[in-house]
Enzyme design. Structure first.
Site, mmCIF file in Angstrom:
data_model
loop_
_atom_site.group_PDB
_atom_site.id
_atom_site.type_symbol
_atom_site.label_atom_id
_atom_site.label_comp_id
_atom_site.label_asym_id
_atom_site.label_seq_id
_atom_site.Cartn_x
_atom_site.Cartn_y
_atom_site.Cartn_z
ATOM 1 N N LYS A 228 2.462 -10.158 6.259
ATOM 2 C CA LYS A 228 3.297 -8.960 6.167
ATOM 3 C C LYS A 228 2.382 -7.743 6.117
ATOM 4 O O LYS A 228 1.744 -7.485 5.102
ATOM 5 C CB LYS A 228 4.184 -8.965 4.923
ATOM 6 C CG LYS A 228 5.264 -7.864 4.988
ATOM 7 C CD LYS A 228 5.860 -7.527 3.639
ATOM 8 C CE LYS A 228 5.075 -6.492 2.887
ATOM 9 N NZ LYS A 228 5.060 -5.140 3.548
ATOM 10 N N GLU A 303 -7.393 -9.025 -3.676
ATOM 11 C CA GLU A 303 -8.409 -7.982 -3.512
ATOM 12 C C GLU A 303 -7.713 -6.680 -3.845
ATOM 13 O O GLU A 303 -6.859 -6.208 -3.094
ATOM 14 C CB GLU A 303 -8.962 -7.989 -2.082
ATOM 15 C CG GLU A 303 -10.283 -7.234 -1.954
ATOM 16 C CD GLU A 303 -10.133 -5.822 -1.447
ATOM 17 O OE1 GLU A 303 -9.969 -4.917 -2.302
ATOM 18 O OE2 GLU A 303 -10.181 -5.602 -0.234
ATOM 19 N N CYS A 337 -11.146 1.038 -0.760
ATOM 20 C CA CYS A 337 -11.356 0.534 -2.122
ATOM 21 C C CYS A 337 -12.825 0.546 -2.528
ATOM 22 O O CYS A 337 -13.125 0.510 -3.718
ATOM 23 C CB CYS A 337 -10.805 -0.882 -2.243
ATOM 24 S SG CYS A 337 -9.028 -1.003 -2.052
ATOM 25 N N GLU A 433 -8.007 5.404 -9.665
ATOM 26 C CA GLU A 433 -8.256 5.288 -8.240
ATOM 27 C C GLU A 433 -7.429 6.349 -7.505
ATOM 28 O O GLU A 433 -6.202 6.305 -7.507
ATOM 29 C CB GLU A 433 -7.892 3.892 -7.728
ATOM 30 C CG GLU A 433 -8.270 3.694 -6.274
ATOM 31 C CD GLU A 433 -8.020 2.277 -5.773
ATOM 32 O OE1 GLU A 433 -8.774 1.824 -4.898
ATOM 33 O OE2 GLU A 433 -7.070 1.635 -6.267
#
Length: 545
Positions: A228, A303, A337, A433
């Site tokens: 997906k 992850e 990331c 983040e």
């Protein structure tokens, strides 16, 4: 390199083509990039990616064919550089996930039963097919993500082709421990076997590469997969799946369902016939994925987020560190990331580093992703741009915005490269983040302090250390808690080496032969060598010696 002592001075962006006025207050010459409502034919989505029209058939690839979703809800892909609609399609729902999982289950026995050589040969053809479609892939990725073409042509697409070629070879090296008589009376050996149907979810920041990182090790190991992609960016995942079919990989081995996370995503993760879930995305969503996966005791690979430190010791090559920081912070407009987000600079180099980074950031050219000379594209959406701007605006109350910190006046989701100083280690801008073109710089004194600050976040995906001293470098690679530590560089990845994190950045490895530890079952086979009916150990259950 700019002189030291200018760390607090605010920088402008004289080469930013998207301003209505330049740094001197003079009006720029008219530029069609500032007027998205008056674009020429080459600015239409179908001209930028000629293969777009094929996806009118649907944004799902199930059993080797494109098909529409059946959720009853539509979604529109938007070009983040212009705000133009690219493609409207019907989202996949649970019934589409069920169909894709069924196709993957049907294909599993044949694909898992193929020899490693047969799977390898098919994947070599797959790599060649991707290479033949390289320009289409680059254009589709730039269109849906806003990435400059030089990034998709030189990084995303060739990296994906190389990954495919690597796993084509690795498919023939699914080895276990060598056979041996470890008990004396038995011969033991280890088999690596496919897990089954894998249900994976990929993010929007690197749609093509993340599709490859999910699909390739899974199918090289003999699994089948339902992927997906993010509903914002499904185009290259669909081209990727079509290339697999064109290469002769059997129908149902690679399936794509494009739907919303709460609908198609959660149904895929909790599906009883999905044996493993692989997810790349935020730590918050990763926790939800883990909750759903545990309900059916699935293999899980995560992850997740990152907040990569960039540690500059006082003996570092300053010019290299400045260049590395700007490149590492701004790659993919900071939507990475592993991007450099926290620079810790030993105090003797701090002022010169801040000045140099500010000057280099000011020279970065924002512009049309499809035009030569563009360095930085937009963020993925206006919502993401506003989210990034919110972090920066809140930081103004406790830190200094040295350069950037504004969005140009145009239809795209652009945000200027931003450098921040004066923030505390426990502040939001340092700890959270942000996922945008924002770098925070903090000073440190001792080596111990610098390494402690580097480790002082919940994340541990990637980091870098900058020094000419081999002992300092060795200490940094040992003590920084991250899945990858670069020395005197930041960002490069290669197919042969693993990618994955520590702590809240998740667990499991993408790329490299280590990924097979995620996508295979390890089976111990033990054969009796004695031909004795009554074994000595039987006395523990019945009889005497």
């Amino acid at each position: 390199m700019a002189p030291a002592g200018r760390a607090g001075a605010r920088r402008t962006h004289p080469l930013d083509n998207w301003d209505t006025e330049n740094a001197m207050g003079n009006r720029q010459e008219p530029d069609h990039r500032q007027e998205p409502g008056r674009q020429g034919p080459d600015r239409r989505p179908a001209d930028r990616f000629p293969g777009l029209e094929q996806f009118a058939a649907g944004a799902n690839h199930v059993g080797g064919a494109l098909r529409p979703g059946t959720s009853g809800r539509k979604h529109t892909i938007v070009d983040p550089a212009t705000g133009q609609d690219v493609l409207t399609y019907e989202l996949a729902g649970p019934a589409d996930v069920d169909a894709a999982v069924a196709a993957a289950r049907d294909a599993l026995p044949g694909w898992a039963g193929a020899t490693p050589g047969e799977r390898s040969e098919a994947m070599h053809r797959f790599a060649a097919e991707l290479d033949a479609r390289a320009e289409d892939l680059a254009r589709a990725e730039s269109l849906q993500c806003g990435k400059p073409l030089k990034l998709t042509r030189e990084f995303d697409v060739p990296g994906t082709i190389d990954n495919t070629a690597f796993f084509a070879g690795a498919a023939r090296h699914l080895q276990g421990q060598s056979a041996g008589e470890y008990s004396g009376d038995h011969t033991s050996y280890v088999r690596r076997e496919p897990i089954g149907v894998v249900g994976s979810i990929a993010p929007w920041n690197y749609p093509l590469q993340m599709a490859a990182w999910k699909v390739l090790p899974a199918i090289a190991a003999g699994n089948t997969i339902v992927l997906k992609p993010a509903e914002l960016t499904p185009l290259t995942s669909l081209v990727f799946a079509e290339a697999a079919t064109a290469a002769g990989i059997p129908d149902g081995v690679v399936n794509i369902v494009t739907g919303a996370g709460l609908d198609a995503g959660e149904h895929l993760v909790s599906h009883p016939h999905v044996a493993m879930t692989s997810f790349t995305g935020s730590t918050a969503v990763g926790k939800r994925v883990a909750e759903l996966a545990t309900s059916t005791v699935k293999r899980l690979h995560l992850e997740l987020g990152g907040k990569a430190p960039f540690v500059v010791f006082d003996d570092a090559d300053l010019e290299a560190a400045v260049n590395g920081a700007v490149a590492g912070a701004l790659i993919n407009t900071g939507q990475d990331c592993t991007a450099a987000t926290r620079a810790y600079v030993q105090r003797p180099l701090y002022d010169a580093f801040v000045s140099g980074v500010a000057d280099l950031m000011a020279a970065v050219r924002l512009g049309d992703p499809f035009e030569d000379g563009t360095d930085l594209g937009p963020l993925i959406s206006h919502a993401q741009r506003d989210r990034v701007a919110g972090f920066v605006d809140r930081a103004r109350s406790y830190a200094t915005v040295v350069t950037g910190g504004v969005a140009p006046h145009n239809a795209g989701a652009y945000y200027r490269p931003t450098l921040i100083t004066g923030a505390a280690q426990d502040s939001e801008i340092v700890q959270a983040e942000i996922f945008g073109p924002v770098l925070v710089v903090l000073p440190f004194d001792s080596d111990e302090e610098g390494l402690a600050l580097a480790n002082d976040t919940p994340y541990g995906l990637a980091a870098s250390a900058w020094t000419r001293d081999v002992y300092r470098a060795g200490r940094a690679t040992r003590e920084i808690k991250a899945g990858c530590v670069w020395v005197n560089d930041h960002i490069p990845i290669i197919s042969e080496m693993p990618h994955g994190g520590y702590k809240a950045s998740g667990f499991g490895k993408d790329m490299s032969s280590y990924s097979f530890e995620e996508y295979t079952q390890v089976k111990h086979v033990m054969l009796d060598n004695t031909a004795v009916a009554r074994k000595d150990w039987h006395r523990t259950v019945f009889g005497d010696r």
